[in-house]
Motif scaffolding. Sequence first.
Motif, PDB file in Angstrom:
ATOM      1  N   ILE A  13       0.871  -1.176   0.000  1.00 56.61           N
ATOM      2  CA  ILE A  13       0.000   0.000   0.000  1.00 56.61           C
ATOM      3  C   ILE A  13       0.908   1.226   0.000  1.00 56.61           C
ATOM      4  CG2 ILE A  13      -1.745   1.303   1.304  1.00 56.61           C
ATOM      5  CD1 ILE A  13      -2.378  -1.494   2.693  1.00 56.61           C
ATOM      6  N   GLU A  14       0.677   2.157  -0.918  1.00 56.50           N
ATOM      7  CA  GLU A  14       1.411   3.427  -0.919  1.00 56.50           C
ATOM      8  C   GLU A  14       0.514   4.478  -0.267  1.00 56.50           C
ATOM      9  OE1 GLU A  14       4.528   4.054  -2.161  1.00 56.50           O
ATOM     10  OE2 GLU A  14       4.920   2.215  -3.306  1.00 56.50           O
ATOM     11  N   THR A  15       1.029   5.158   0.764  1.00 56.24           N
ATOM     12  CA  THR A  15       0.221   6.161   1.461  1.00 56.24           C
ATOM     13  C   THR A  15       0.235   7.485   0.703  1.00 56.24           C
ATOM     14  OG1 THR A  15       2.010   7.149   2.738  1.00 56.24           O
ATOM     15  CG2 THR A  15       0.985   5.156   3.648  1.00 56.24           C
ATOM     16  N   GLY A  16      -0.559   8.424   1.186  1.00 55.83           N
ATOM     17  CA  GLY A  16      -0.454   9.805   0.750  1.00 55.83           C
ATOM     18  C   GLY A  16       0.871  10.405   1.189  1.00 55.83           C
ATOM     19  N   SER A  17       1.061  11.707   0.917  1.00 54.60           N
ATOM     20  CA  SER A  17       2.341  12.316   1.288  1.00 54.60           C
ATOM     21  C   SER A  17       2.142  13.466   2.276  1.00 54.60           C
ATOM     22  CB  SER A  17       3.112  12.750   0.046  1.00 54.60           C
ATOM     23  OG  SER A  17       2.677  14.009  -0.369  1.00 54.60           O
ATOM     24  N   TYR A  18       3.234  13.891   2.880  1.00 52.11           N
ATOM     25  CA  TYR A  18       3.223  14.866   3.980  1.00 52.11           C
ATOM     26  C   TYR A  18       4.421  15.779   3.799  1.00 52.11           C
ATOM     27  CZ  TYR A  18       2.748  16.330   8.920  1.00 52.11           C
ATOM     28  OH  TYR A  18       2.559  17.036  10.095  1.00 52.11           O
ATOM     29  N   MET A  19       4.178  17.076   3.687  1.00 49.99           N
ATOM     30  CA  MET A  19       5.272  18.040   3.511  1.00 49.99           C
ATOM     31  C   MET A  19       5.745  18.511   4.888  1.00 49.99           C
ATOM     32  SD  MET A  19       6.856  21.074   2.899  1.00 49.99           S
ATOM     33  CE  MET A  19       5.764  22.497   2.813  1.00 49.99           C
ATOM     34  N   VAL A  20       7.041  18.460   5.105  1.00 46.73           N
ATOM     35  CA  VAL A  20       7.625  18.804   6.406  1.00 46.73           C
ATOM     36  C   VAL A  20       8.159  20.230   6.355  1.00 46.73           C
ATOM     37  CG1 VAL A  20       9.172  18.020   8.223  1.00 46.73           C
ATOM     38  CG2 VAL A  20       8.388  16.392   6.478  1.00 46.73           C
ATOM     39  N   LEU A  66       0.779   8.814   8.408  1.00 46.61           N
ATOM     40  CA  LEU A  66       0.479   8.332   7.055  1.00 46.61           C
ATOM     41  C   LEU A  66      -0.046   6.895   7.102  1.00 46.61           C
ATOM     42  CD1 LEU A  66       3.561   9.919   5.243  1.00 46.61           C
ATOM     43  CD2 LEU A  66       1.159  10.606   4.981  1.00 46.61           C
ATOM     44  N   LEU A  67       0.488   6.073   8.013  1.00 45.79           N
ATOM     45  CA  LEU A  67      -0.006   4.697   8.171  1.00 45.79           C
ATOM     46  C   LEU A  67      -1.438   4.684   8.719  1.00 45.79           C
ATOM     47  CD1 LEU A  67       0.807   1.608   8.150  1.00 45.79           C
ATOM     48  CD2 LEU A  67       1.337   1.912  10.582  1.00 45.79           C
ATOM     49  N   VAL A  68      -1.724   5.576   9.677  1.00 46.34           N
ATOM     50  CA  VAL A  68      -3.084   5.661  10.235  1.00 46.34           C
ATOM     51  C   VAL A  68      -4.070   6.052   9.143  1.00 46.34           C
ATOM     52  CG1 VAL A  68      -4.569   7.012  11.790  1.00 46.34           C
ATOM     53  CG2 VAL A  68      -2.408   6.067  12.637  1.00 46.34           C
ATOM     54  N   ALA A  97       9.029  16.183   1.155  1.00 39.60           N
ATOM     55  CA  ALA A  97       7.687  15.582   1.122  1.00 39.60           C
ATOM     56  C   ALA A  97       7.861  14.071   1.294  1.00 39.60           C
ATOM     57  CB  ALA A  97       6.987  15.903  -0.187  1.00 39.60           C
ATOM     58  N   LEU A  98       7.271  13.537   2.355  1.00 35.38           N
ATOM     59  CA  LEU A  98       7.454  12.126   2.705  1.00 35.38           C
ATOM     60  C   LEU A  98       6.204  11.320   2.377  1.00 35.38           C
ATOM     61  CD1 LEU A  98       9.090  12.590   6.239  1.00 35.38           C
ATOM     62  CD2 LEU A  98      10.220  12.441   4.000  1.00 35.38           C
ATOM     63  N   HIS A  99       6.416  10.083   1.930  1.00 36.22           N
ATOM     64  CA  HIS A  99       5.311   9.133   1.882  1.00 36.22           C
ATOM     65  C   HIS A  99       5.833   7.781   2.338  1.00 36.22           C
ATOM     66  CE1 HIS A  99       7.147   8.076  -1.972  1.00 36.22           C
ATOM     67  NE2 HIS A  99       6.508   6.923  -1.875  1.00 36.22           N
ATOM     68  N   VAL A 100       4.944   6.835   2.528  1.00 33.77           N
ATOM     69  CA  VAL A 100       5.342   5.548   3.090  1.00 33.77           C
ATOM     70  C   VAL A 100       4.913   4.417   2.162  1.00 33.77           C
ATOM     71  CG1 VAL A 100       5.287   4.044   5.119  1.00 33.77           C
ATOM     72  CG2 VAL A 100       5.002   6.508   5.406  1.00 33.77           C
ATOM     73  N   LEU A 123       7.720  -0.922   6.833  1.00 41.46           N
ATOM     74  CA  LEU A 123       7.473   0.443   6.387  1.00 41.46           C
ATOM     75  C   LEU A 123       8.764   1.045   5.836  1.00 41.46           C
ATOM     76  CD1 LEU A 123       5.463   1.731   9.497  1.00 41.46           C
ATOM     77  CD2 LEU A 123       4.618   0.511   7.476  1.00 41.46           C
ATOM     78  N   GLU A 124       8.653   1.697   4.684  1.00 46.23           N
ATOM     79  CA  GLU A 124       9.770   2.475   4.141  1.00 46.23           C
ATOM     80  C   GLU A 124       9.289   3.894   3.920  1.00 46.23           C
ATOM     81  OE1 GLU A 124      11.861  -1.172   1.620  1.00 46.23           O
ATOM     82  OE2 GLU A 124      11.598   0.809   0.681  1.00 46.23           O
ATOM     83  N   VAL A 125       9.880   4.841   4.647  1.00 45.53           N
ATOM     84  CA  VAL A 125       9.549   6.250   4.458  1.00 45.53           C
ATOM     85  C   VAL A 125      10.470   6.794   3.372  1.00 45.53           C
ATOM     86  CG1 VAL A 125       9.332   8.510   5.542  1.00 45.53           C
ATOM     87  CG2 VAL A 125       8.983   6.432   6.910  1.00 45.53           C
ATOM     88  N   ARG A 126       9.867   7.340   2.324  1.00 43.35           N
ATOM     89  CA  ARG A 126      10.651   7.853   1.199  1.00 43.35           C
ATOM     90  C   ARG A 126      10.393   9.342   1.000  1.00 43.35           C
ATOM     91  NH1 ARG A 126       9.705   2.785  -3.035  1.00 43.35           N
ATOM     92  NH2 ARG A 126      10.847   1.265  -1.779  1.00 43.35           N
ATOM     93  N   ASN A 127      11.410  10.039   0.499  1.00 47.67           N
ATOM     94  CA  ASN A 127      11.245  11.471   0.219  1.00 47.67           C
ATOM     95  C   ASN A 127      10.881  11.697  -1.258  1.00 47.67           C
ATOM     96  OD1 ASN A 127      13.634  11.339  -1.247  1.00 47.67           O
ATOM     97  ND2 ASN A 127      14.903  12.165   0.410  1.00 47.67           N
TER      98      ASN A 127
END
Lengths: 154, 154
Positions: A13-20, A66-68, A97-100, A123-127
């Motif tokens: 499953i690829e999650t959405g992304s999150y800008m830090v 992102l997992l939640v 910007a990270l996604h998992v 889980l792999e957190v990618r930028n």
Amino acid sequence: MRYFEDFLPGDVIETGSYMVSREEILSFARQFDPQPFHLDEDAGRRSIFGGIVASGWHTASICHRLLVEGVINKSHSLGSPGLDELRWLLPVRPGDALHVRVEVHSTTPSRSKPDRGAIKFRLEVRNQRGETVMTELATSLFVRRHPAPADPTH
Amino acid sequence: MRYFEDFLPGDVIETGSYMVSREEILSFARQFDPQPFHLDEDAGRRSIFGGIVASGWHTASICHRLLVEGVINKSHSLGSPGLDELRWLLPVRPGDALHVRVEVHSTTPSRSKPDRGAIKFRLEVRNQRGETVMTELATSLFVRRHPAPADPTH
């Protein structure tokens, strides 16, 4: 809403992304990780990181969010007993910007509670460049759609 | 300021304590762990926890803050590669006061970098009743006071 049985080893499953943002990096660090290279641009530049970087716990908390959103809140979840082998591999910097990438690593029906089972996720957190900045083995408990029959040998 | 050599297996450090308010539980959960039993008193009451509880990642972040204040910021630290075997054992509720028992688990000089070594800490987060709510094996890197001589076999 997914049940325990709906997760199969190898599923991805690829999650959405999150800008830090810089502001969020500073705010998290002030509250939970007050080390100079998380708090101050000059100290970051002089550190091994060469600039201000997010607390690893900030990255891990974003990963959890992102997992939640991507998995847990779309499932009949019963919380988490813990996690293993969390590794911080690369720094997270302002504007990243990270996604998992969530992979189902293993599924284990509970031996003591027939209504649930444990899922271990890799889980792999990618930028935004596709680089893996953090990895983790996270376990969550999920409700079974079909509870196991009582085992007369127990 | 401590160096790598100043940590010995079996050493124990007790950190200061941190009171977890309801407002902080809600604020952390809204940002990083939006599950109903972290966000809403009624949902908490209906859940397996019987009331609102802190996100496990909130507890872990508080643990890290206490470790930073009690150990890391009093040492020549070089960051952390990760952690192992994090376990959430008991819920953390509004008003709980947490502290951490930090035990030096093992000390390992770096094989590739003679100026540093890794310390593995066993962390136990305890509440005001002395109950252990979370455990973790956390690794941090520290500067050596006396760098190892170059190894001619490498």
